[in-house]
Every structure is written in structure tokens, then in C-alpha cells.
Design an enzyme around this catalytic site. Structure first.
Site, short mmCIF file in Angstrom:
data_model
loop_
_atom_site.label_atom_id
_atom_site.label_comp_id
_atom_site.label_asym_id
_atom_site.label_seq_id
_atom_site.Cartn_x
_atom_site.Cartn_y
_atom_site.Cartn_z
N LYS A 1 2.26 -3.31 7.33
CA LYS A 1 2.47 -3.53 5.88
C LYS A 1 3.92 -3.20 5.50
O LYS A 1 4.52 -3.88 4.67
CB LYS A 1 1.49 -2.66 5.06
CG LYS A 1 0.02 -3.03 5.19
CD LYS A 1 -0.32 -4.40 4.63
CE LYS A 1 -0.29 -4.47 3.13
NZ LYS A 1 -0.76 -5.79 2.62
N TYR B 1 -1.57 -0.30 11.16
CA TYR B 1 -1.80 -0.98 9.88
C TYR B 1 -0.62 -0.75 8.93
O TYR B 1 -0.02 -1.70 8.41
CB TYR B 1 -3.10 -0.48 9.23
CG TYR B 1 -3.19 -0.80 7.75
CD1 TYR B 1 -3.34 -2.11 7.30
CD2 TYR B 1 -3.09 0.22 6.78
CE1 TYR B 1 -3.39 -2.41 5.94
CE2 TYR B 1 -3.14 -0.06 5.43
CZ TYR B 1 -3.30 -1.38 5.01
OH TYR B 1 -3.34 -1.67 3.66
N THR C 1 0.82 -1.21 0.00
CA THR C 1 0.00 0.00 0.00
C THR C 1 0.86 1.26 0.00
O THR C 1 1.99 1.26 0.51
CB THR C 1 -0.90 0.01 1.26
OG1 THR C 1 -1.50 1.29 1.42
CG2 THR C 1 -0.12 -0.30 2.53
N ASP C 2 0.31 2.35 -0.52
CA ASP C 2 1.03 3.63 -0.49
C ASP C 2 1.18 4.15 0.94
O ASP C 2 2.00 5.02 1.21
CB ASP C 2 0.34 4.68 -1.38
CG ASP C 2 -1.07 5.04 -0.95
OD1 ASP C 2 -1.61 4.40 -0.02
OD2 ASP C 2 -1.66 5.96 -1.55
N GLU C 3 0.38 3.60 1.88
CA GLU C 3 0.44 4.11 3.26
C GLU C 3 1.78 3.83 3.92
O GLU C 3 2.10 4.44 4.94
CB GLU C 3 -0.70 3.52 4.10
CG GLU C 3 -2.05 3.96 3.60
CD GLU C 3 -3.19 3.80 4.60
OE1 GLU C 3 -2.93 3.57 5.78
OE2 GLU C 3 -4.34 3.92 4.16
#
Ligand code: NAD
Ligand code: DAU
Length: 345
Positions: free
Chosen positions: A163, A159, A134-136
Site C-alpha cells: 500500500k 500488505y 491505510t494508516d498501516e
């Protein structure tokens, strides 16, 4: 059994984990349609987010098989991976707010589960392991700029930290054990079958039943929205043609402040803006995400195709037509979560 790569560069038997969830189910449908000679195994634990209804149309396909189980169950994955030549790992706890309420499940599935799956993939000499990230993991942006693949990792929520840890384990398995790993990092997805804990389906669901629409903080946090089908085509391109050990950002150049998305949904549904309720902000709320996906375009010839207004319109229409789906997933566990997350906010 001798596993060979197909001549056109795709794989004969693919393990998709988390395929009963939102994005995984779209990816399995894409594989079955676009790569009809490939066999697809869906390994999913069926947590609150997993729903076999998402793949009803695939059930009778002889190339498709579902196995209920945990990516962290070595015994099970050892059996499955003895017959598989590629892994696409979607399985995860995926909702930021839940990671704030209870981070442990995120550590268990997203980090420990991924590490075990990498390990069993290595032992079974799997030809390619694609990690859906994810870009997060890049953290939060100011008003300018976009994440590239070289942006340093700076995750801010349990979260995104879980990741990012998984991404680093993937990197390590490539570097140390020469496992063929590729990583995709995508921005916010929308589309049919998304669980209504995420912004767009939650707002559609609430607006439909004239419930308040809870907007965190000032509503000016920005997300870069991509249709789930565009994301899945990007994953397939990376699976088949990405370079081993590389990271690929996937995004749609489609930034919106949350409040504008909420107003767009209300407008489509012909509901009043008085339903909007500004509530306490998400702790550690990332201000802005934006993705530079020029590597996908230049190296893999991938581009998003779905226009946002049209995609959102069709998504809203899907939720209206699939009222029974929405009602089923918003009963039971969802009600307890909703109460914990939004009451007294
Ligand atoms: P989702 O929550 O809808 O689905 C997750 C699926 O994983 C569910 O079917 C669940 O049952 C399954 N699962 C959970 N724990 C498992 C375990 N231990 N073993 C096997 N299966 C398990 O998530 P999603 O939105 O479809 O996201 C899929 C992946 O894409 C995640 O890895 C997420 O981090 C990533 N991602 C999501 C987005 C987004 O906008 N939704 C954007 C970029 C990346
Ligand atoms: O960027 C990719 C990520 O996008 C994925 O990795 C995650 O799995 C996915 O959940 C998503 O994370 P976000 O936190 O950006 O998505 P969410 O839909 O939860 O929230 C989008 C924005 O809307 C965010 O700024 C918080 C805000 N929001 C969300 C909810 C659920 C609200 O204002 N009110 C809400 O009730």
C-alpha cells in the site's frame, strides 16, 4: 462525449474499483444515495473478498453498472476510463495475515494494478484519482502519539508495504505527470458486510457458533476503530473538496486493545469469556495505531458521527440477521484459509 464537472463540485461519472468488497460497497451506496445524478461504474475482479450480494439493492439502479475485471487489465480500463471523470481506487488485497502467507498477489494488485490504473487515468485525462490507502503505511506507534500526514512511511507487513508503494506511485504520477491525485489513509473499519477474516466479524462469527476466539499474542495490540460509513463520508469529502496532491488521514479517536473488543463482542452475544484462546502472535505484529484526523476536520469540515458502542451493537445485529450471508462467505475458500491460518497455532 464531453465530460464536465457538475456545478456542485461532484463528478458525473465515477469509476469505483473494488466496489464489491466491504468498504467499496458502502461507498457506492453512499454515492447513489447522496449524488443521485452521478453515474457509478463498479470494476471488481470478484476475488474471494468480492461479493455482489453486498450491492443487491443497487442492481436495479439505472445509474449503477458493474463490470467484472482486473484493475491491471489495461485494455479494459482504457475502454472504461474513456467515459469516466473520476476514479476511486479501493481494489486491493486487504488482509495482513494473507500477505504473510502469500505476498505476491499483494504486489500484483496493490502495486502493479494501481500503477496501471494511474497510467491509464493519465492517458485518459481523468479529472481526479483518489487512492484509498491505510494508516498501516506509517508503521507502528509506541504508547503515545498519533499518525499525522507528515509521519514518515514505515510499513511493516507485505500488505502495508504494497500500500505504501502504491501511495508513492500516486505521489509520483501527481508530481511528474500532473495527474490530479488525492490519497486517504484510514484506520481500522468495522460495520456490516466485512469479510469474516478481519478481527470483528471473525470474532462475531466464531462466538455465534461457540468456536474458540483466536487472540494473537497478549491481546494488547491497539487499533483505532471507525465505522465504515464515517470512512466513506470522509472519502467523498476528499474526492469532492480535497486539494490535489494532498494526503488526508481519516480516523475516529477510538482506540481499543484487541482483547477488550473481543470481550465486548462476547458480552453482547452473551457468550462466555472461556471461548477466548490466546494463540501465537502475528509475525511483525504492529503494536498500536492511532490517527490524528484534524486536517479532515479543519480543511474539509468532516467528523466521524457514529458512536462506537452503538455502531458495534448494530454491526453485531447485522451479522445475526444476515446469517445466510455469513454462511455463504464462510464456506468454500474460507474454510481452507481458516485451516491454514489457525490450525496448529
Ligand atoms: P476487501 O478485501 O473487502 O475488498 C477488496 C475488493 O477489491 C474486493 O471486492 C475484491 O474482489 C477487489 N479486488 C481485489 N483485487 C482486484 C483487482 N486486481 N481488480 C479489481 N478488483 C479487485 O477490502 P476492504 O476492507 O473493503 O478495503 C478496501 C480498500 O480500503 C483497500 O484498498 C484497503 O487497503 C483500504 N483500507 C481498508 C481498511 C479496513 O479496515 N478494511 C482501512 C483502511 C484502508
Ligand atoms: O488500519 C487499517 C487496516 O486495518 C487496513 O488497512 C487493513 O486492510 C485491515 O485489514 C486492518 O488491518 P489489521 O491487521 O489491523 O486488521 P485485522 O482485523 O486483521 O486485525 C486487527 C487486530 O486484531 C490486529 O492487532 C490483529 C488482531 N487479530 C486479528 C485476527 C484476524 C487477532 O488477535 N486475531 C485474529 O484472528
Amino acid at each position: 462525449m464531453v465530460i464536465m464537472k457538475n456545478t456542485n463540485g461532484n463528478f458525473q461519472r465515477i469509476l469505483v474499483t473494488g466496489g464489491a468488497g466491504f468498504i467499496g460497497s458502502h461507498f457506492i451506496r453512499l454515492l447513489l444515495n447522496e449524488r443521485p445524478s452521478s453515474e457509478v461504474i463498479n470494476l471488481d475482479l470478484l476475488t474471494y473478498a468480492g461479493n455482489l450480494e453486498n450491492l443487491k439493492d443497487a442492481e436495479s439502479n439505472p445509474k449503477y453498472k458493474f463490470i467484472k475485471g482486473d484493475i491491471g487489465n489495461r485494455e479494459l480500463t482504457t475502454q472504461i476510463l474513456s467515459e469516466v471523470d473520476a476514479v476511486v481506487n479501493f481494489a486491493a488485497e486487504s488482509h495482513v495475515d494473507r500477505s504473510i502467507l502469500g505476498p505476491e498477489a499483494f504486489i500484483q494488485t496493490n502495486i502493479v494494478g494501481t500503477q496501471r490504473l494511474l497510467d491509464v487515468s493519465k492517458q485518459n485525462k481523468v479529472k481526479r484519482f483518489l487512492q484509498v490507502s491505510t494508516d498501516e503505511v506509517y508503521g507502528s506507534l509506541g504508547a503515545e502519539g498519533a499518525f499525522t500526514e507528515d509521519t514518515p512511511l514505515a510499513p511493516n507487513s507485505p500488505y502495508s508495504a504494497s500500500k505504501a508503494a502504491a501511495d508513492l506511485l500516486c505521489r509520483a504520477y501527481h508530481h511528474t505527470f500532473a495527474l490530479d491525485v488525492v490519497i486517504t489513509r484510514c484506520s481500522n473499519n468495522y460495520g456490516p458486510n466485512q469479510f469474516p477474516e478481519k478481527l470483528i466479524p471473525l470474532m462475531i462469527s466464531n462466538a455465534r457458533s461457540d468456536k474458540p476466539l483466536p487472540v494473537y499474542g497478549d491481546g494488547l495490540n491497539v487499533r483505532d476503530w471507525i465505522h465504515v460509513e464515517d470512512h466513506c463520508r470522509g472519502i467523498l469529502a476528499v474526492l469532492e473538496n480535497g486539494q490535489s496532491g494532498e494526503v488526508y488521514n481519516i480516523g475516529s479517536n477510538n482506540e481499543w486493545p484487541n482483547i477488550q473488543i473481543v470481550k465486548k463482542i462476547l458480552n453482547e452475544l452473551k457468550k462466555p469469556e472461556s471461548l477466548i484462546k490466546f494463540v501465537a502472535d502475528r509475525p511483525g505484529h504492529d503494536r498500536r495505531y492511532a490517527i490524528n484526523s484534524s486536517k479532515m476536520k479543519n480543511q474539509l469540515n468532516w467528523e466521524p458521527k457514529i458512536d462506537f458502542s452503538e455502531g458495534l451493537h448494530k454491526t453485531i445485529d447485522w451479522y445475526l440477521k444476515n446469517d445466510a450471508w455469513l454462511r455463504r462467505v464462510t464456506s468454500g475458500e474460507y474454510l481452507k484459509y481458516y485451516e491454514t491460518q489457525y490450525s496448529n497455532r
